[in-house]
Scaffold this motif. Sequence first.
Motif, PDB file in Angstrom:
ATOM      1  N   SER A   1       0.799  -1.228   0.000  1.00 41.85           N
ATOM      2  CA  SER A   1       0.000   0.000   0.000  1.00 41.85           C
ATOM      3  C   SER A   1       0.831   1.278   0.000  1.00 41.85           C
ATOM      4  O   SER A   1       0.365   2.296  -0.524  1.00 41.85           O
ATOM      5  CB  SER A   1      -0.981  -0.001   1.172  1.00 41.85           C
ATOM      6  OG  SER A   1      -0.312  -0.132   2.410  1.00 41.85           O
TER       7      SER A   1
ATOM      8  N   THR B   1       0.837   1.853  -3.627  1.00 46.92           N
ATOM      9  CA  THR B   1      -0.443   1.962  -4.324  1.00 46.92           C
ATOM     10  C   THR B   1      -1.340   3.043  -3.747  1.00 46.92           C
ATOM     11  O   THR B   1      -2.286   3.467  -4.417  1.00 46.92           O
ATOM     12  CB  THR B   1      -1.210   0.632  -4.269  1.00 46.92           C
ATOM     13  OG1 THR B   1      -1.465   0.277  -2.906  1.00 46.92           O
ATOM     14  CG2 THR B   1      -0.413  -0.482  -4.941  1.00 46.92           C
ATOM     15  N   GLY B   2      -1.058   3.479  -2.517  1.00 45.81           N
ATOM     16  CA  GLY B   2      -1.901   4.466  -1.865  1.00 45.81           C
ATOM     17  C   GLY B   2      -1.351   5.878  -1.983  1.00 45.81           C
ATOM     18  O   GLY B   2      -0.328   6.119  -2.632  1.00 45.81           O
ATOM     19  N   PRO B   3      -2.031   6.835  -1.362  1.00 38.23           N
ATOM     20  CA  PRO B   3      -1.576   8.233  -1.427  1.00 38.23           C
ATOM     21  C   PRO B   3      -0.277   8.445  -0.669  1.00 38.23           C
ATOM     22  O   PRO B   3       0.040   7.710   0.279  1.00 38.23           O
ATOM     23  CB  PRO B   3      -2.733   8.993  -0.773  1.00 38.23           C
ATOM     24  CG  PRO B   3      -3.404   7.989   0.123  1.00 38.23           C
ATOM     25  CD  PRO B   3      -3.266   6.673  -0.576  1.00 38.23           C
ATOM     26  N   SER B   4       0.476   9.443  -1.081  1.00 37.21           N
ATOM     27  CA  SER B   4       1.727   9.777  -0.400  1.00 37.21           C
ATOM     28  C   SER B   4       1.444  10.432   0.943  1.00 37.21           C
ATOM     29  O   SER B   4       0.478  11.178   1.109  1.00 37.21           O
ATOM     30  CB  SER B   4       2.556  10.725  -1.269  1.00 37.21           C
ATOM     31  OG  SER B   4       2.936  10.103  -2.475  1.00 37.21           O
ATOM     32  N   THR B   5       2.284  10.131   1.901  1.00 35.82           N
ATOM     33  CA  THR B   5       2.214  10.729   3.237  1.00 35.82           C
ATOM     34  C   THR B   5       3.624  11.143   3.633  1.00 35.82           C
ATOM     35  O   THR B   5       4.606  10.786   2.953  1.00 35.82           O
ATOM     36  CB  THR B   5       1.675   9.715   4.260  1.00 35.82           C
ATOM     37  OG1 THR B   5       2.661   8.683   4.450  1.00 35.82           O
ATOM     38  CG2 THR B   5       0.377   9.082   3.776  1.00 35.82           C
TER      39      THR B   5
ATOM     40  N   THR C   1       5.854   8.182   3.641  1.00 38.45           N
ATOM     41  CA  THR C   1       5.828   7.270   2.499  1.00 38.45           C
ATOM     42  C   THR C   1       7.221   6.794   2.101  1.00 38.45           C
ATOM     43  O   THR C   1       7.434   5.610   1.800  1.00 38.45           O
ATOM     44  CB  THR C   1       5.140   7.931   1.288  1.00 38.45           C
ATOM     45  OG1 THR C   1       3.768   8.182   1.602  1.00 38.45           O
ATOM     46  CG2 THR C   1       5.213   7.026   0.070  1.00 38.45           C
TER      47      THR C   1
END
Length: 352
Positions: free
Chosen positions: A21, A24-28, A31
């Motif tokens: 994830s 595949t998920g949004p950057s934080t 990340t």
Amino acid sequence: MNSAVNPAGNTAGPLPVIDVSPFTGPSTPDTGRERAGVARRIEAACLDSGFFYISGHGVPDDLIALLREAAARFFLLPPEHKMRISMDRGGRAWRGYFPVGGELTSGRPDLKEGLYFGADLGREDPRPLHGPNLYPEEVPELRSAVRAYMDALTGVGQAVMRGVALSLGLEEDYFASGYTATPTVLFRIFHYPPAAESGRGGWGPDEWGVGEHTDYGLLTLLLQDGNPGLQVHTARGWIEAPPIPGTLVCNIGDMLDRLTGGLYRSTPHRVRNHTGRGRLSFPFFFDPGWDCEVPPLPSLPARDGGRPRWDGLDLRAFTGTYGDYLTAKVAKVFPHLGGRVLPPAPGPRESV
């Protein structure tokens, strides 16, 4: 999306489950650190067996359910209805349905039936394995499910390859900016019938749903139904890779083996359906661009040794594009079709 957790925590037998994830998920703010951790786990899995499960892939549960239901409906159709989209009707695109025994592995018929799909293109495309898909009129929802699933898995393939790039000490977008800028994507749906449908009370000990083989490209992303059957050859011998809800099985193909000079080996695997039920599997192949040559990365030394390949192939000896490699391989899998739709080879194909 269901989380992929099994009773052992993060493994299915010896095969790890890796949460991708972070890719595949949004950057934080975290990340970068999280992606580095995922890359280390991918590296360990690739060095060990070349097989691992991925969770956190982001493919919607309802899309997976629709795909499974539509596929199950198709394989329940009478044989004459399935043959309406026979691969013989797909021509150079190599798309459509083949019956049990219609595909070969190492020259032996596989005990499975299946559907071949790829990117939907026009009939005028001159390349083998390119063109329009064939869809069954009796199961109209299969068309939208296949297209949506292929789009989703293309994104997952790019995400996992970002992790592979980091695991090799490369820039995250190394592959996406080159080898997979326009990837070759192929999708199969296989049905492995139960042994009771063999007409002779069961399969023989040397008969397989699909025999020992390695995959051709960079990555395979496999969705399984609830039935076991996949077996993987590791340094510990043959092991089972049973389905884990919410995950995809990921494995290395020949081109990633070649790119890494054998550091990441493409791993032999095989399937036998011993459940007494029909088994469905959904392999998605994420491969280099058709016209890409795939020389070993200069930053990695070539490596010798390891278990000989099931087909005796030396990947270092191959020259040409990925399209050349893939076409020659598939022509051996469907020799009757290859002889009809491919131009005469300029030389012997033993090198592939």
